[in-house]
Design a protein around this motif. Structure first.
Motif, PDB file in Angstrom:
ATOM      1  N   VAL A   1      -0.078  10.425  -3.407  1.00  0.00           N
ATOM      2  CA  VAL A   1      -1.098   9.461  -4.754  1.00  0.00           C
ATOM      3  C   VAL A   1       0.711   9.155  -5.222  1.00  0.00           C
ATOM      4  CG1 VAL A   1      -1.643   9.915  -6.655  1.00  0.00           C
ATOM      5  CG2 VAL A   1      -2.242  11.736  -4.547  1.00  0.00           C
ATOM      6  N   HIS A   2       1.750   9.334  -5.563  1.00  0.00           N
ATOM      7  CA  HIS A   2       3.003   8.554  -6.202  1.00  0.00           C
ATOM      8  C   HIS A   2       3.775   8.272  -4.391  1.00  0.00           C
ATOM      9  CE1 HIS A   2       0.318   8.673  -9.313  1.00  0.00           C
ATOM     10  NE2 HIS A   2       0.266   9.625  -9.165  1.00  0.00           N
ATOM     11  N   PRO A   3       4.441   7.162  -5.065  1.00  0.00           N
ATOM     12  CA  PRO A   3       5.975   7.272  -4.277  1.00  0.00           C
ATOM     13  C   PRO A   3       6.433   7.973  -4.399  1.00  0.00           C
ATOM     14  CG  PRO A   3       5.512   4.781  -5.734  1.00  0.00           C
ATOM     15  CD  PRO A   3       4.234   5.866  -5.574  1.00  0.00           C
ATOM     16  N   GLY A   4       7.363   8.691  -3.200  1.00  0.00           N
ATOM     17  CA  GLY A   4       8.307   9.626  -3.654  1.00  0.00           C
ATOM     18  C   GLY A   4       7.965  10.770  -3.790  1.00  0.00           C
ATOM     19  N   THR A   5       6.731  10.838  -3.861  1.00  0.00           N
ATOM     20  CA  THR A   5       6.081  12.922  -3.907  1.00  0.00           C
ATOM     21  C   THR A   5       6.115  13.239  -2.603  1.00  0.00           C
ATOM     22  OG1 THR A   5       4.046  12.105  -4.722  1.00  0.00           O
ATOM     23  CG2 THR A   5       5.078  12.498  -6.315  1.00  0.00           C
TER      24      THR A   5
ATOM     25  N   ARG B   1      -4.643   4.510   1.693  1.00  0.00           N
ATOM     26  CA  ARG B   1      -5.782   4.971   0.879  1.00  0.00           C
ATOM     27  C   ARG B   1      -6.288   6.566   1.121  1.00  0.00           C
ATOM     28  NH1 ARG B   1     -11.104   0.617   1.131  1.00  0.00           N
ATOM     29  NH2 ARG B   1     -10.374  -1.361   0.316  1.00  0.00           N
ATOM     30  N   TYR B   2      -5.389   7.587   2.350  1.00  0.00           N
ATOM     31  CA  TYR B   2      -6.635   7.888   2.897  1.00  0.00           C
ATOM     32  C   TYR B   2      -5.133   9.505   3.241  1.00  0.00           C
ATOM     33  CZ  TYR B   2     -11.027   6.040   2.344  1.00  0.00           C
ATOM     34  OH  TYR B   2     -11.866   5.527   2.210  1.00  0.00           O
ATOM     35  N   VAL B   3      -4.149   8.503   3.713  1.00  0.00           N
ATOM     36  CA  VAL B   3      -3.026   9.304   4.669  1.00  0.00           C
ATOM     37  C   VAL B   3      -2.114   9.343   3.635  1.00  0.00           C
ATOM     38  CG1 VAL B   3      -2.048   9.220   6.596  1.00  0.00           C
ATOM     39  CG2 VAL B   3      -3.867   8.915   6.087  1.00  0.00           C
ATOM     40  N   ARG B   4      -1.292   8.427   2.965  1.00  0.00           N
ATOM     41  CA  ARG B   4       0.055   8.410   1.889  1.00  0.00           C
ATOM     42  C   ARG B   4      -0.392   9.413   0.780  1.00  0.00           C
ATOM     43  NH1 ARG B   4       1.391   2.312   0.286  1.00  0.00           N
ATOM     44  NH2 ARG B   4      -0.204   2.409  -1.371  1.00  0.00           N
TER      45      ARG B   4
ATOM     46  N   GLN C   1       3.505  15.601  -0.401  1.00  0.00           N
ATOM     47  CA  GLN C   1       2.232  16.567  -0.144  1.00  0.00           C
ATOM     48  C   GLN C   1       1.625  17.043   0.839  1.00  0.00           C
ATOM     49  OE1 GLN C   1      -0.266  12.736  -2.454  1.00  0.00           O
ATOM     50  NE2 GLN C   1      -0.922  14.470  -3.491  1.00  0.00           N
ATOM     51  N   GLU C   2       1.967  17.760   0.815  1.00  0.00           N
ATOM     52  CA  GLU C   2       1.641  19.208   2.342  1.00  0.00           C
ATOM     53  C   GLU C   2      -0.260  17.829   3.066  1.00  0.00           C
ATOM     54  OE1 GLU C   2      -0.046  22.926   3.841  1.00  0.00           O
ATOM     55  OE2 GLU C   2       1.122  22.529   1.651  1.00  0.00           O
ATOM     56  N   GLY C   3       0.626  17.236   4.084  1.00  0.00           N
ATOM     57  CA  GLY C   3      -0.728  16.952   4.825  1.00  0.00           C
ATOM     58  C   GLY C   3      -0.436  15.457   4.714  1.00  0.00           C
ATOM     59  N   ARG C   4      -0.190  14.936   3.919  1.00  0.00           N
ATOM     60  CA  ARG C   4       0.121  13.233   3.525  1.00  0.00           C
ATOM     61  C   ARG C   4       1.507  13.264   3.469  1.00  0.00           C
ATOM     62  NH1 ARG C   4      -4.323  10.892   0.045  1.00  0.00           N
ATOM     63  NH2 ARG C   4      -5.505  12.749  -0.285  1.00  0.00           N
ATOM     64  N   ILE C   5       1.471  11.750   3.816  1.00  0.00           N
ATOM     65  CA  ILE C   5       3.206  10.990   4.618  1.00  0.00           C
ATOM     66  C   ILE C   5       3.880  10.026   3.031  1.00  0.00           C
ATOM     67  CG2 ILE C   5       4.033   8.819   5.237  1.00  0.00           C
ATOM     68  CD1 ILE C   5       1.123   9.049   7.290  1.00  0.00           C
TER      69      ILE C   5
ATOM     70  N   GLY D   1      10.734  -2.226  -3.472  1.00  0.00           N
ATOM     71  CA  GLY D   1      10.190  -4.148  -3.832  1.00  0.00           C
ATOM     72  C   GLY D   1       8.393  -4.019  -3.791  1.00  0.00           C
ATOM     73  N   ARG D   2       8.258  -5.138  -3.068  1.00  0.00           N
ATOM     74  CA  ARG D   2       6.807  -4.757  -3.302  1.00  0.00           C
ATOM     75  C   ARG D   2       6.530  -4.182  -1.518  1.00  0.00           C
ATOM     76  NH1 ARG D   2       3.912 -10.381  -2.867  1.00  0.00           N
ATOM     77  NH2 ARG D   2       1.722  -9.470  -3.120  1.00  0.00           N
ATOM     78  N   LYS D   3       7.073  -4.258  -1.428  1.00  0.00           N
ATOM     79  CA  LYS D   3       7.221  -3.237   0.876  1.00  0.00           C
ATOM     80  C   LYS D   3       7.006  -1.768   0.178  1.00  0.00           C
ATOM     81  CE  LYS D   3       9.628  -3.258   4.982  1.00  0.00           C
ATOM     82  NZ  LYS D   3      10.836  -3.905   5.374  1.00  0.00           N
ATOM     83  N   CYS D   4       6.176  -1.099   1.401  1.00  0.00           N
ATOM     84  CA  CYS D   4       6.059   0.421   1.728  1.00  0.00           C
ATOM     85  C   CYS D   4       7.517   0.506   2.552  1.00  0.00           C
ATOM     86  CB  CYS D   4       4.909   0.703   1.736  1.00  0.00           C
ATOM     87  SG  CYS D   4       4.271   0.876   0.179  1.00  0.00           S
ATOM     88  N   GLU D   5       7.831   1.878   2.297  1.00  0.00           N
ATOM     89  CA  GLU D   5       8.329   2.473   3.433  1.00  0.00           C
ATOM     90  C   GLU D   5       8.044   3.679   3.826  1.00  0.00           C
ATOM     91  OE1 GLU D   5      12.397   1.877   2.941  1.00  0.00           O
ATOM     92  OE2 GLU D   5      12.249  -0.144   3.951  1.00  0.00           O
ATOM     93  N   TYR D   6       8.135   4.288   5.288  1.00  0.00           N
ATOM     94  CA  TYR D   6       7.324   5.706   4.855  1.00  0.00           C
ATOM     95  C   TYR D   6       8.150   6.923   6.438  1.00  0.00           C
ATOM     96  CZ  TYR D   6       3.130   2.521   4.268  1.00  0.00           C
ATOM     97  OH  TYR D   6       1.887   2.105   3.281  1.00  0.00           O
TER      98      TYR D   6
END
Length: 102
Positions: free
Chosen positions: A62-66, A57-60, A68-72, A78-83
């Motif tokens: 806004v959108h996959p692949g973007t 909700r707060y750390v990653r 953003q400074e200060g965000r992951i 698929g349905r899985k997220c990788e960081y």
């Protein structure tokens, strides 16, 4: 009345050794042949976030692949997220008030 305290050479060497170990650990986390993508559990550990919901909700970003400074940065597989490992470390560094290495 002000006092002067001296650091012994042994204390100085020990402090330098701790600093060097910490720096090498951070440097090794960043310097890889290819960027590493982490699963959610590893991302929580590297970013020092306690709960998956907080991460989502707060750390990653806004959108996959973007990026953003200060965000992951993350991606969906698929349905899985990788960081992105380096962005997790950056987040943890910023959270501690330390400069990031990127």
């Amino acid at each position: 009345m002000p006092t002067i305290s001296f650091v012994s050479s042994e204390e100085h060497e020990a402090a330098l050794a701790r600093l060097e170990a910490k720096f090498c650990g951070l440097l090794n986390a960043y310097v890889r042949q290819e960027e590493r993508w982490l699963d959610t559990e590893e991302a929580l550990e590297k970013s020092r976030v306690r709960h998956r919901e907080t991460l989502e909700r707060y750390v990653r970003a806004v959108h996959p692949g973007t990026q953003q400074e200060g965000r992951i940065t993350y991606r969906k597989v698929g349905r899985k997220c990788e960081y992105l490992q380096s962005s997790c470390i950056d987040y943890a560094q910023r959270k501690l008030g330390l400069p990031s290495l990127t």
